[in-house]
Design a protein around this motif. Sequence first.
Motif, mmCIF file in Angstrom:
data_model
loop_
_atom_site.group_PDB
_atom_site.id
_atom_site.type_symbol
_atom_site.label_atom_id
_atom_site.label_comp_id
_atom_site.label_asym_id
_atom_site.label_seq_id
_atom_site.Cartn_x
_atom_site.Cartn_y
_atom_site.Cartn_z
ATOM 1 N N LEU A 24 0.811 -1.213 0.000
ATOM 2 C CA LEU A 24 0.000 0.000 0.000
ATOM 3 C C LEU A 24 0.847 1.268 0.000
ATOM 4 N N SER A 25 2.016 1.210 0.610
ATOM 5 C CA SER A 25 2.873 2.381 0.768
ATOM 6 C C SER A 25 4.251 1.891 1.209
ATOM 7 N N PRO A 26 5.233 2.788 1.375
ATOM 8 C CA PRO A 26 6.534 2.336 1.869
ATOM 9 C C PRO A 26 6.475 1.730 3.272
ATOM 10 N N SER A 27 5.410 1.981 4.009
ATOM 11 C CA SER A 27 5.365 1.556 5.405
ATOM 12 C C SER A 27 4.239 0.586 5.728
ATOM 13 N N GLU A 28 3.431 0.191 4.728
ATOM 14 C CA GLU A 28 2.285 -0.667 5.023
ATOM 15 C C GLU A 28 1.952 -1.549 3.822
ATOM 16 N N ALA A 29 1.516 -2.784 4.129
ATOM 17 C CA ALA A 29 1.107 -3.722 3.090
ATOM 18 C C ALA A 29 -0.042 -4.563 3.626
ATOM 19 N N VAL A 30 -0.654 -5.328 2.711
ATOM 20 C CA VAL A 30 -1.664 -6.305 3.106
ATOM 21 C C VAL A 30 -1.034 -7.681 2.990
ATOM 22 N N MET A 31 -1.110 -8.451 4.074
ATOM 23 C CA MET A 31 -0.519 -9.786 4.115
ATOM 24 C C MET A 31 -1.527 -10.738 4.740
ATOM 25 N N ASN A 32 -1.859 -11.786 4.007
ATOM 26 C CA ASN A 32 -2.883 -12.736 4.475
ATOM 27 C C ASN A 32 -4.176 -12.022 4.839
ATOM 28 N N GLY A 33 -4.517 -11.006 4.033
ATOM 29 C CA GLY A 33 -5.757 -10.276 4.235
ATOM 30 C C GLY A 33 -5.711 -9.243 5.345
ATOM 31 N N ARG A 34 -4.552 -9.028 5.981
ATOM 32 C CA ARG A 34 -4.447 -8.111 7.110
ATOM 33 C C ARG A 34 -3.491 -6.976 6.793
ATOM 34 N N ARG A 35 -3.871 -5.761 7.171
ATOM 35 C CA ARG A 35 -2.959 -4.626 7.031
ATOM 36 C C ARG A 35 -1.778 -4.837 7.974
ATOM 37 N N THR A 36 -0.570 -4.690 7.429
ATOM 38 C CA THR A 36 0.646 -5.036 8.159
ATOM 39 C C THR A 36 1.643 -3.891 8.074
ATOM 40 N N ILE A 37 2.232 -3.531 9.204
ATOM 41 C CA ILE A 37 3.277 -2.507 9.223
ATOM 42 C C ILE A 37 4.561 -3.116 8.669
ATOM 43 N N LEU A 38 5.144 -2.468 7.681
ATOM 44 C CA LEU A 38 6.394 -2.931 7.078
ATOM 45 C C LEU A 38 7.567 -2.353 7.865
ATOM 46 N N LEU A 39 8.265 -3.225 8.564
ATOM 47 C CA LEU A 39 9.384 -2.790 9.393
ATOM 48 C C LEU A 39 10.645 -3.590 9.063
ATOM 49 N N GLY A 40 10.720 -4.089 7.812
ATOM 50 C CA GLY A 40 11.886 -4.875 7.448
ATOM 51 C C GLY A 40 12.208 -4.802 5.976
ATOM 52 N N THR A 41 12.111 -3.614 5.380
ATOM 53 C CA THR A 41 12.235 -3.497 3.923
ATOM 54 C C THR A 41 13.459 -2.716 3.446
ATOM 55 N N ASN A 42 14.253 -2.137 4.353
ATOM 56 C CA ASN A 42 15.413 -1.307 3.970
ATOM 57 C C ASN A 42 15.025 -0.073 3.163
ATOM 58 N N ASN A 43 13.761 0.313 3.207
ATOM 59 C CA ASN A 43 13.265 1.452 2.434
ATOM 60 C C ASN A 43 13.477 2.726 3.258
ATOM 61 N N TYR A 44 14.753 3.066 3.476
ATOM 62 C CA TYR A 44 15.114 4.036 4.501
ATOM 63 C C TYR A 44 14.486 5.409 4.315
ATOM 64 N N LEU A 45 14.412 5.885 3.106
ATOM 65 C CA LEU A 45 13.840 7.216 2.859
ATOM 66 C C LEU A 45 12.416 7.144 2.329
ATOM 67 N N ASN A 103 6.855 -15.182 14.180
ATOM 68 C CA ASN A 103 5.513 -15.598 13.795
ATOM 69 C C ASN A 103 4.450 -14.823 14.564
ATOM 70 N N ALA A 104 4.681 -14.599 15.846
ATOM 71 C CA ALA A 104 3.716 -13.849 16.651
ATOM 72 C C ALA A 104 3.598 -12.406 16.166
ATOM 73 N N LEU A 105 4.702 -11.828 15.739
ATOM 74 C CA LEU A 105 4.650 -10.462 15.211
ATOM 75 C C LEU A 105 3.849 -10.401 13.913
ATOM 76 N N LEU A 106 4.031 -11.380 13.034
ATOM 77 C CA LEU A 106 3.225 -11.404 11.809
ATOM 78 C C LEU A 106 1.749 -11.491 12.140
ATOM 79 N N ASP A 107 1.389 -12.315 13.115
ATOM 80 C CA ASP A 107 -0.009 -12.428 13.528
ATOM 81 C C ASP A 107 -0.525 -11.114 14.112
ATOM 82 N N ALA A 108 0.391 -10.315 14.662
ATOM 83 C CA ALA A 108 0.016 -9.024 15.238
ATOM 84 C C ALA A 108 0.038 -7.894 14.214
ATOM 85 N N GLY A 109 0.400 -8.208 12.959
ATOM 86 C CA GLY A 109 0.406 -7.185 11.920
ATOM 87 C C GLY A 109 1.688 -6.386 11.824
ATOM 88 N N VAL A 110 2.823 -7.013 12.192
ATOM 89 C CA VAL A 110 4.131 -6.352 12.092
ATOM 90 C C VAL A 110 5.079 -7.280 11.339
#
Length: 407
Positions: free
Chosen positions: A33-54, A342-349
Motif C-alpha cells: 500500500l505504501s513504503p510503510s504498510e502492506a496487506v498480508m494474508n488479508g491483514r494490514r501489516t506494518i512494514l518494518l523490514g524493507t530497507n526502504n530508509y527514505l 511468527n507472533a509479530l506477523l499475527d500481530a500485523g508487524v
Amino acid sequence: MTILDKFKPLQAAYETVRAAGKDPFSVRFDEVLSPSEAVMNGRRTILLGTNNYLGLTFDRAAIEAAADAVRRAGTGTTGSRIANGTYGGHADLERRLADFYGCSSAMVFSTGYQANLGILSTVAGRGDHILIDADSHASIYDGCRLGQAEVIRFRHNDPDDLARRLRRLKDTPGNRLIVVEGIYSMLGDTAPLAEIAEVKREWGAHLLVDEAHSLGVLGDHGRGLVEEAGIEDDVDFIVGTFSKSLGAVGGFCVSNLPDFDILRIACRPYMFTASLPPAVIASVIRSLGRVEEEPGLRRKLQDNASRLYHTLKDAGFQLGPRTSPIVSIRMPSITVAITFWNALLDAGVYLNLALPPATPDNASLLRSSVSAAHSPAQLDAAAEAIIRIGRSLDVIPETRCLEMAVR
C-alpha cells in the motif's frame, strides 16, 4: 542419490523453521500500500523490514520519471552495455553519481551484489591481498571468492587487528585492499572509518567502503559514513546500491583513481550482464535528486530510528550498539526467534528473521529497518506489539515493561 543430496542438512534445517509457523523465506504480500504498510494474508501489516530508509519507492516524481522512460525507451535493454550499447540514461546517472560523490568516475551495475562481485574480483588479482572485516556482507565474501587475491579477515571493527595483519605482510609483494562497510546490515553498527583510514595510510593500502546501508542515511549531504567521518580523500572506491535509500534496484562504484574506466572491459560481472532498464535509471536519478535536495528526509529517518531504538532499549531488549535505522533485537535462541517472528506477523508487524550462520557471532536476531515514511503511530504500534510479545515469551522482564508504561 542425486547431485542435490548434499543440501539435505540445509533442507532439514529449513523444514524445522517452516514447521514452527510461516515460512520466512517465502513471505508474500497481497498488496503493498505504501513504503510503510502492506496487506498480508488479508491483514494490514506494518512494514518494518524493507530497507526502504527514505520511503522513496512510492515517490510520485520517481514513478512518473520511470513511466515516461518506459514510453520513450521501452521496457529493457535486452543485453549488456558492451553488446547492446549505453543508453543516454546510463551515462547521465554515472555523471550524477560522480558529481554527487565528488569523484571523477562512476560505473553502474545491475545490482548492488554485482557491484561488489565485479569490483572485488577485478581490482585485486593474483599476488594481491584483500583484507575484509569479518562481519562483511555475503556479496563481499563472494566477490573475494570469484577473484584470485589472497583473502584475510580481520576482527570486526578492530583497526588494531587490521594493522597487525598488514604488518605481517610487510615484506610480501602485492597490493593491499581493505574492505569495510558504512553501516553493517545485521546490527546497524558503523565502521571506525577514521582509524581504519589512518591504518590504510600507514601501510600504503587501498580502501573500499560499501555504503549500501548508509547512502542517504549518514553525512550532511547523504553521502554516507565516508562523508560523516570526513575521510573522502582517503577512500579509493565507494560501492553502493540503489535498492535501499533510492527505492529501486542496481549498484554502483565511484572512484578518483586514474584509468578507472579500464574496468569496463576488465570486469566480467559488468561486461556480461544485462544493463539496467531505462525506467529504473530514470527513477534512481530522480530519487538521488531528492537525497541532494531534501536533508529533512534524513532528519526524519534519524528521529524515527531513535524513537524505536530507545523505546525497545528502555523496555529491556538487547539491541545493536548504536542508534541506527537498523534496529536488531537479540533473541535467546533460534526457537524463541522463530516463535517471536511468527507472533509479530499475527500481530500485523513484518520484520526480518535473521538466523545463524548469516549473523554476527551466530546470534538469532529480529531485524527491523526504520523508514522516514513511518508515522509515529506506526512505530509506537510496532513497539507495543514487540514489547507485549517479548514479555509473553520472557525475552524481557514484565516489571521493566510496566515501569516503562508508567513513564
